[in-house]
Design a protein around this motif. Structure first.
Motif, mmCIF file in Angstrom:
data_model
loop_
_atom_site.group_PDB
_atom_site.id
_atom_site.type_symbol
_atom_site.label_atom_id
_atom_site.label_comp_id
_atom_site.label_asym_id
_atom_site.label_seq_id
_atom_site.Cartn_x
_atom_site.Cartn_y
_atom_site.Cartn_z
ATOM 1 N N ILE A 28 0.848 -1.199 0.000
ATOM 2 C CA ILE A 28 0.000 0.000 0.000
ATOM 3 C C ILE A 28 0.884 1.249 0.000
ATOM 4 O O ILE A 28 0.674 2.185 -0.771
ATOM 5 N N ARG A 29 1.906 1.229 0.841
ATOM 6 C CA ARG A 29 2.798 2.395 0.893
ATOM 7 C C ARG A 29 3.619 2.531 -0.387
ATOM 8 O O ARG A 29 3.918 3.633 -0.837
ATOM 9 N N SER A 83 2.498 1.680 -3.311
ATOM 10 C CA SER A 83 1.547 2.262 -4.268
ATOM 11 C C SER A 83 1.491 3.777 -4.119
ATOM 12 O O SER A 83 1.533 4.503 -5.110
ATOM 13 N N SER A 84 1.384 4.242 -2.890
ATOM 14 C CA SER A 84 1.243 5.684 -2.720
ATOM 15 C C SER A 84 2.559 6.401 -3.031
ATOM 16 O O SER A 84 2.558 7.554 -3.444
ATOM 17 N N PHE A 85 3.685 5.688 -2.880
ATOM 18 C CA PHE A 85 4.959 6.279 -3.327
ATOM 19 C C PHE A 85 4.974 6.444 -4.849
ATOM 20 O O PHE A 85 5.337 7.504 -5.366
ATOM 21 N N LEU A 86 4.572 5.396 -5.562
ATOM 22 C CA LEU A 86 4.564 5.486 -7.024
ATOM 23 C C LEU A 86 3.620 6.602 -7.492
ATOM 24 O O LEU A 86 3.923 7.339 -8.426
ATOM 25 N N LEU A 87 2.483 6.716 -6.811
ATOM 26 C CA LEU A 87 1.544 7.793 -7.141
ATOM 27 C C LEU A 87 2.177 9.159 -6.872
ATOM 28 O O LEU A 87 1.947 10.122 -7.599
ATOM 29 N N THR A 88 2.984 9.229 -5.822
ATOM 30 C CA THR A 88 3.636 10.497 -5.482
ATOM 31 C C THR A 88 4.700 10.849 -6.526
ATOM 32 O O THR A 88 4.835 12.018 -6.910
ATOM 33 N N ALA A 89 5.431 9.842 -6.986
ATOM 34 C CA ALA A 89 6.441 10.085 -8.027
ATOM 35 C C ALA A 89 5.760 10.606 -9.292
ATOM 36 O O ALA A 89 6.232 11.548 -9.933
ATOM 37 N N ARG A 90 4.605 10.002 -9.614
ATOM 38 C CA ARG A 90 3.885 10.443 -10.805
ATOM 39 C C ARG A 90 3.355 11.868 -10.617
ATOM 40 O O ARG A 90 3.435 12.708 -11.513
ATOM 41 N N ARG A 91 2.868 12.135 -9.419
ATOM 42 C CA ARG A 91 2.328 13.471 -9.137
ATOM 43 C C ARG A 91 3.420 14.530 -9.221
ATOM 44 O O ARG A 91 3.196 15.642 -9.715
ATOM 45 N N ALA A 92 4.624 14.177 -8.752
ATOM 46 C CA ALA A 92 5.736 15.135 -8.796
ATOM 47 C C ALA A 92 6.036 15.522 -10.247
ATOM 48 O O ALA A 92 6.280 16.694 -10.554
ATOM 49 N N LYS A 106 -7.869 5.153 1.576
ATOM 50 C CA LYS A 106 -8.303 5.175 2.987
ATOM 51 C C LYS A 106 -7.210 4.594 3.894
ATOM 52 O O LYS A 106 -7.015 5.075 5.021
ATOM 53 N N ALA A 107 -6.490 3.583 3.418
ATOM 54 C CA ALA A 107 -5.424 3.000 4.248
ATOM 55 C C ALA A 107 -4.327 4.032 4.509
ATOM 56 O O ALA A 107 -3.826 4.158 5.637
ATOM 57 N N GLU A 108 -3.957 4.772 3.474
ATOM 58 C CA GLU A 108 -2.926 5.792 3.663
ATOM 59 C C GLU A 108 -3.453 6.957 4.506
ATOM 60 O O GLU A 108 -2.714 7.530 5.320
#
Lengths: 401, 356
Positions: free
Chosen positions: A299-300, A302-311, B297-299
């Motif tokens: 999960i973390r 995933s949110s890192f990859l999303l953050t890289a894309r957002r940057a 939601k998890a994050e």
């Protein structure tokens, strides 16, 4: 009108795609299909096969190894859209970009920004053709996180500098033809006394000693300079501008490291866990604790990859570096390490093989990658240095020094 | 921040300005002091509906603007920053349940009213203290719904309940057959246990097998957007405090131990924002919603939990006082963390979606 120009644009795109396909068909040796050159940030030594050499020469000639660099210096001169098409078509054909390394990732972009015309004409085309390997002369035994404390001295001798001192963690130093280095030209000013110098590694007085790492490999060297003569033409920018130029180069380095954390590639953690531990009748991992930990890390991730894309999206939209870029390096490298650790743990002792029989190639490579991955939170500005940068530059917290 | 179009930027700026000027945390304090169980200011809600905020996911033909979930999330985030007590999140989810699962008559009957504020909707799913949509005992026979629902948010102000029964989602109006017991939670907002005793119910029959999951995913993401605003507010308030407070003749912001904690939280917050915005965008694109909503939601749970604790710790003793706002964010955070999926529930769901 809009429809007409749209059609023109589409046909231009299609024509370029066709051009790439033809090129790949004619030049890419089928024997290399599916094999990539794992260059990453560190240069690899060893001889090329004739096929590899032919492919490097073909793509280098075209400038497509450095697709968006200016054509006049040997780059591809492509726009982003075309570069994306090139990547798509290479991937579709199972081909890879054979032009890489520090020259492409770090030094080239920096020289294009700060070098003079003669320097760009001399150094950029061989990088585009993949002929010259560059190494980085930054860290010293007493200048790691406090990089500006570097002491390697370049003494002004009229038409040349005389360089004395020691660099360390010189990535790929034993295989490099040239070194981009930051050296001291003035002892009276810590930051403004630094200059950016290009040094031939075969100059008399340059000695390279590989350092064996905990991973058993030697990607880094100690490099000693004893009375090394460097022509004045090899100064990039002005004397005293080295800290500014050197930091700019580090931005390229950090962007490259963040996504390249250890623990990527290969099977997913959940597939690995299914192979090495019990699965219940519903296909769920029987080890509930492990299952939970894998989900947490993924999960973390995933949110890192999303953050890289957002940057990337934000930087493009606002025409400058997005402020979250500063967090990418520390996030990506730490998560990469966590993933590598979990992969090792999932496999038990089978995941800790050093060498010899009883282990598969990927298993052994995984161990080395896990160990080597510990470097990612140290080099290119350690996590602690990244935290200082975020606190000071982004959050406006005052300097603790 | 996701790259926005002009419409979305205007909406966000308007919401930001309104929340800061018309609905600072002092407004929540007033609501709390009033002791009214519905726990929101009707006049403030009327102002929001006048600006069209209750109809952002409702189609234009039914009185909404149909801007989509990213737009709704932008507004909810701004409201979350100031802890605005409002049923707008639950109303939006109730509306989306009707959009997804309602027939033409149900849409025509309810959506314009939910958009205008003439009626308020909410979601009644769980029957225990934990989120567990697989454990529903509520039943419908001959159009009469019976069962109990626990800790229904915004229940006191709601005119319409979207209720989960064994065989799907139903619309139930407040009134005959619906009784309510207040449950005061730590966030001091509206929560109640509901008992349905043969209440008249209309099925949302058009949403297919996955309707309940689809609605819950929207609820997860929109609640995560509220938490994003809260996390941003805690972060900024704490940073401001560290820049002002002096100890040992030094501003706290100069201490490296604190700088690195703030840098960590900055990175966490970046991840939370990416996950929440990606969840909102997934709903609008219709692609990969379940996974994106679970990650969002998890994050949100992970980061808001950490920031709400650090916010108190870094404020020191005054962070423990009712006079400071930072404690409100802690209390609201825990309630929202438990709403529509705790961290362990979401990790289980993420693994299930991933096939392990």
């Amino acid at each position: 009108m809009a429809t007409v120009s749209q059609t023109d644009a589409d046909s231009g795109v299609d024509a370029f795609r066709e051009e790439v396909r033809t090129f790949v068909r004619e030049h890419f040796p089928q024997e290399l299909k599916g094999k990539s050159l794992a260059m990453g940030g560190v240069e690899i030594g060893g001889a090329e096969t004739p096929d590899q050499k032919a492919w490097r020469k073909a793509i280098g000639q075209r400038g497509w190894g450095t697709p968006t660099w200016p054509k006049e210096y040997g780059g591809g001169g492509l726009n982003r859209k075309q570069a994306a098409i090139l990547n798509e078509e290479l991937a579709r054909a199972g081909a890879y970009n054979p032009i890489g390394g520090m020259g492409v990732l770090m030094f080239g972009p920096t020289l294009l920004e700060y070098g003079n015309e003669a320097q760009k004409k001399e150094h950029i085309p061989p990088i585009c053709r993949g002929e010259i390997r560059w190494c980085q002369g930054y860290s010293e035994p007493n200048a790691g996180s406090d990089l500006a404390n570097l002491q390697t001295f370049a003494e002004d001798k009229g038409d040349h500098y005389l360089v004395n001192g020691q660099k360390t963690w010189t990535s790929g130093g034993q295989w490099a033809h040239k070194c981009f280095a930051i050296v001291r030209t003035d002892r009276s000013d810590k930051h403004n006394g630094i200059s950016f110098l290009l040094i031939d590694m075969d100059s008399p007085g340059v000695e390279v000693r590989p350092i064996t790492m905990i991973s058993g490999t030697s990607p880094f060297c100690e490099t000693f300079f004893t009375n090394v003569k460097v022509p004045k033409e090899n100064l990039v920018g002005k004397e005293g501008q080295g800290w500014t130029i050197g930091k700019r180069l580090l931005q390229h380095e950090r962007t490259n490291i963040s996504g390249a954390g250890a623990g990527r590639g290969g099977p997913s953690l959940s597939d690995l866990a299914k192979k090495h531990s019990q699965v219940d009748s519903n296909g769920k991992l029987a080890d509930q604790v492990l299952r939970d930990r894998i989900a947490d890390v993924e999960i973390r991730w995933s949110s890192f990859l999303l953050t890289a894309r957002r940057a990337v999206e934000e930087s493009k939209a606002q025409g400058g570096v997005s402020e979250i870029s500063s967090a990418l390096k520390k996030l990506g490298t730490k998560l990469g390490q966590e993933r590598a650790e979990l992969a090792i743990e999932i496999m038990g002792k089978q995941g800790l093989g050093w060498e010899g029989d009883g282990f598969t190639g990927p298993e052994l490579a995984g161990v080395r990658a896990w160990l080597y991955g510990k470097a990612t939170t140290i080099y290119g500005g350690s996590t602690e240095i990244q935290n200082n940068i975020i606190a000071k530059r982004v959050l406006g917290m005052l300097d603790h020094q | 921040m996701a790259v926005l179009n002009e419409e979305q930027e205007m909406l966000r700026d308007m919401a930001r300005e309104w929340a800061a000027n018309e609905s600072p945390v002092t407004e929540f304090r007033k609501v709390r002091a009033s002791g009214a169980p519905e726990a929101f200011d009707r006049a403030a809600y009327a102002a929001m509906t006048e600006m069209g905020w209750a109809g952002i996911v409702i189609p234009e033909e039914h009185g909404g603007s149909d801007f989509g979930f990213l737009s709704a999330g932008l507004v909810v985030e701004e409201l979350g920053k100031t802890l605005t007590a409002t049923p707008i999140v639950m109303n939006t989810i109730a509306a989306s349940a009707i959009v997804l699962g309602g027939n033409d008559e149900q849409k025509a009957a309810w959506l314009p009213r939910l958009a205008s504020g003439a009626a308020i909707g909410t979601l009644a799913i769980d029957e225990g203290a934990k989120h567990d949509p697989a454990a529903i005992a509520t039943q419908v026979t001959d159009g009469k719904l019976s069962g109990t629902k626990a800790f229904v948010p915004e229940a006191h102000g709601a005119d319409l309940f979207v209720v989960a029964a064994k065989d799907g989602l139903y619309l139930v109006e407040k009134g005959d057959g619906v009784s309510l017991t207040t449950r005061n939670l730590t966030d001091q907002r509206s929560h109640a246990d509901l008992t349905f005793d043969g209440a008249k119910a209309q099925k949302l029959a058009n949403g297919g097998e996955s309707l309940l999951d689809d609605v819950l995913d929207r609820a997860r993401v929109l609640v995560a957007a509220e938490m994003l605003g809260m996390a941003q507010a805690v972060f900024e308030t704490t940073l401001d405090y560290l820049k002002q407070r002096v100890q040992f003749n030094q501003v706290l912001a100069t201490f490296q131990a604190l700088q690195h904690r703030m840098a960590d939280m900055f990175a966490d917050l970046a991840q939370m924002r990416s996950a929440v915005e990606a969840g909102l965008q997934a709903i609008d694109s219709g692609f990969g919603i379940a996974r994106a909503a679970t990650v969002a939601k998890a994050e949100a749970n992970r980061v808001m939990h950490k920031l709400s604790n650090e916010g108190i710790q870094l404020h020191g003793g005054i962070g423990m006082t009712d006079e400071y706002d930072v404690g409100f964010y802690l209390k609201r955070s825990r309630v929202l963390e438990a709403t529509w999926g705790s961290t362990s529930y979401l990790r289980d769901r993420f693994a299930a979606i991933g096939g392990y």
